[in-house]
Write a protein that holds these residues in place. Sequence first.
Motif, mmCIF file in Angstrom:
data_model
loop_
_atom_site.group_PDB
_atom_site.id
_atom_site.type_symbol
_atom_site.label_atom_id
_atom_site.label_comp_id
_atom_site.label_asym_id
_atom_site.label_seq_id
_atom_site.Cartn_x
_atom_site.Cartn_y
_atom_site.Cartn_z
ATOM 1 N N GLY A 1 0.513 -1.051 0.031
ATOM 2 C CA GLY A 1 -0.363 -0.155 0.287
ATOM 3 C C GLY A 1 1.047 1.244 -0.130
ATOM 4 N N LEU A 2 0.901 2.383 -1.372
ATOM 5 C CA LEU A 2 1.662 3.926 -0.777
ATOM 6 C C LEU A 2 0.945 5.011 -0.855
ATOM 7 C CD1 LEU A 2 3.077 2.633 -4.670
ATOM 8 C CD2 LEU A 2 3.842 2.278 -2.051
ATOM 9 N N ILE A 3 1.254 5.966 -0.569
ATOM 10 C CA ILE A 3 0.746 6.936 -0.161
ATOM 11 C C ILE A 3 1.893 8.009 -1.695
ATOM 12 C CG2 ILE A 3 0.501 8.901 0.848
ATOM 13 C CD1 ILE A 3 0.096 6.954 3.065
ATOM 14 N N ALA A 4 1.253 8.981 -1.818
ATOM 15 C CA ALA A 4 1.974 9.763 -3.158
ATOM 16 C C ALA A 4 1.354 10.653 -3.976
ATOM 17 C CB ALA A 4 2.216 8.288 -5.136
ATOM 18 N N GLU A 5 2.130 11.635 -3.604
ATOM 19 C CA GLU A 5 2.031 13.372 -4.491
ATOM 20 C C GLU A 5 1.008 12.534 -5.622
ATOM 21 O OE1 GLU A 5 2.712 15.310 -2.436
ATOM 22 O OE2 GLU A 5 4.002 14.080 -1.260
ATOM 23 N N SER A 6 0.794 12.102 -6.126
ATOM 24 C CA SER A 6 0.179 12.337 -7.608
ATOM 25 C C SER A 6 -0.271 10.946 -8.215
ATOM 26 C CB SER A 6 1.241 12.467 -8.907
ATOM 27 O OG SER A 6 2.260 11.346 -9.446
ATOM 28 N N GLU A 7 -1.388 10.989 -8.527
ATOM 29 C CA GLU A 7 -2.128 9.704 -8.897
ATOM 30 C C GLU A 7 -1.407 8.803 -9.461
ATOM 31 O OE1 GLU A 7 -6.980 8.236 -9.935
ATOM 32 O OE2 GLU A 7 -5.461 10.704 -10.589
ATOM 33 N N LEU A 8 -1.341 7.179 -9.414
ATOM 34 C CA LEU A 8 -1.019 6.377 -10.200
ATOM 35 C C LEU A 8 -2.036 5.920 -11.343
ATOM 36 C CD1 LEU A 8 1.075 4.428 -7.447
ATOM 37 C CD2 LEU A 8 2.132 6.368 -8.866
ATOM 38 N N THR A 9 -1.461 5.001 -11.997
ATOM 39 C CA THR A 9 -2.086 4.552 -13.341
ATOM 40 C C THR A 9 -2.714 3.089 -13.280
ATOM 41 O OG1 THR A 9 -1.201 6.173 -14.793
ATOM 42 C CG2 THR A 9 -2.491 4.547 -15.449
ATOM 43 N N PRO A 10 -3.830 2.756 -12.966
ATOM 44 C CA PRO A 10 -4.250 1.401 -12.905
ATOM 45 C C PRO A 10 -3.857 0.422 -14.267
ATOM 46 C CG PRO A 10 -5.906 2.883 -11.533
ATOM 47 C CD PRO A 10 -4.868 4.003 -12.578
ATOM 48 N N GLY A 11 -3.384 -0.664 -13.599
ATOM 49 C CA GLY A 11 -2.719 -1.242 -14.813
ATOM 50 C C GLY A 11 -1.294 -0.729 -15.010
ATOM 51 N N ALA A 12 -0.453 -0.113 -14.540
ATOM 52 C CA ALA A 12 0.938 0.645 -14.868
ATOM 53 C C ALA A 12 1.674 -0.047 -13.808
ATOM 54 C CB ALA A 12 1.142 2.208 -14.767
ATOM 55 N N GLU A 13 2.884 -0.781 -14.609
ATOM 56 C CA GLU A 13 4.002 -1.810 -13.748
ATOM 57 C C GLU A 13 4.920 -0.529 -13.185
ATOM 58 O OE1 GLU A 13 6.025 -4.993 -17.066
ATOM 59 O OE2 GLU A 13 3.689 -5.012 -17.775
ATOM 60 N N MET A 14 5.719 -1.017 -12.274
ATOM 61 C CA MET A 14 6.525 -0.170 -11.490
ATOM 62 C C MET A 14 7.446 -0.638 -11.180
ATOM 63 S SD MET A 14 3.864 2.466 -10.862
ATOM 64 C CE MET A 14 5.018 3.087 -9.997
ATOM 65 N N ASN A 15 8.574 -0.173 -10.917
ATOM 66 C CA ASN A 15 9.633 -0.626 -10.874
ATOM 67 C C ASN A 15 9.745 0.127 -9.162
ATOM 68 O OD1 ASN A 15 10.425 -2.785 -12.541
ATOM 69 N ND2 ASN A 15 10.893 -0.501 -14.090
ATOM 70 N N MET A 16 10.700 -0.776 -8.305
ATOM 71 C CA MET A 16 10.362 0.019 -6.765
ATOM 72 C C MET A 16 11.321 -0.460 -6.077
ATOM 73 S SD MET A 16 6.491 -0.579 -5.952
ATOM 74 C CE MET A 16 6.802 -2.692 -6.168
ATOM 75 N N ARG A 17 12.267 0.621 -5.249
ATOM 76 C CA ARG A 17 13.255 0.187 -4.711
ATOM 77 C C ARG A 17 12.499 0.508 -2.777
ATOM 78 N NH1 ARG A 17 15.946 3.354 -8.158
ATOM 79 N NH2 ARG A 17 16.792 4.035 -6.170
ATOM 80 N N LEU A 18 12.054 -0.571 -2.006
ATOM 81 C CA LEU A 18 12.459 -0.052 -0.873
ATOM 82 C C LEU A 18 13.007 -0.145 0.015
ATOM 83 C CD1 LEU A 18 9.337 -0.240 1.321
ATOM 84 C CD2 LEU A 18 10.684 -2.649 1.556
ATOM 85 N N ARG A 19 13.479 0.942 0.817
ATOM 86 C CA ARG A 19 14.030 1.079 1.745
ATOM 87 C C ARG A 19 14.224 1.166 3.361
ATOM 88 N NH1 ARG A 19 15.140 7.080 -0.648
ATOM 89 N NH2 ARG A 19 16.684 6.647 -3.082
#
Length: 109
Positions: free
Chosen positions: A41-59
Amino acid sequence: LFEDRRIFERFKINLPLVCSENQSADTAEVSAFDICAQGLGLIAESELTPGAEMNMRLRIPALNKEFPAHGTVIWTKKYYTRFRAGIRLDPSCVMGISTVLRMLHSLPA
């Protein structure tokens, strides 16, 4: 009444996450607020696009470590002045998320 259909237990966290959408060079700093073997579960400043693939680095700042992850945006909704989103993690991330959970559990309270 809300029916929780999750298979895996979800754990509350508050960790920074760097992500990019659909192989974009643009990255965003977001906050992960919960995690399980299948998702974040994320909180972001801008809306993410449903269906979009995400590359992430969890710190994990307390351990000075980062963990890569990849997933798909399942839902997003307005949350006060920001946006909440649910990410379904790729099955290949299960071992990394398991390591993250073990490390978080080992930190002093």
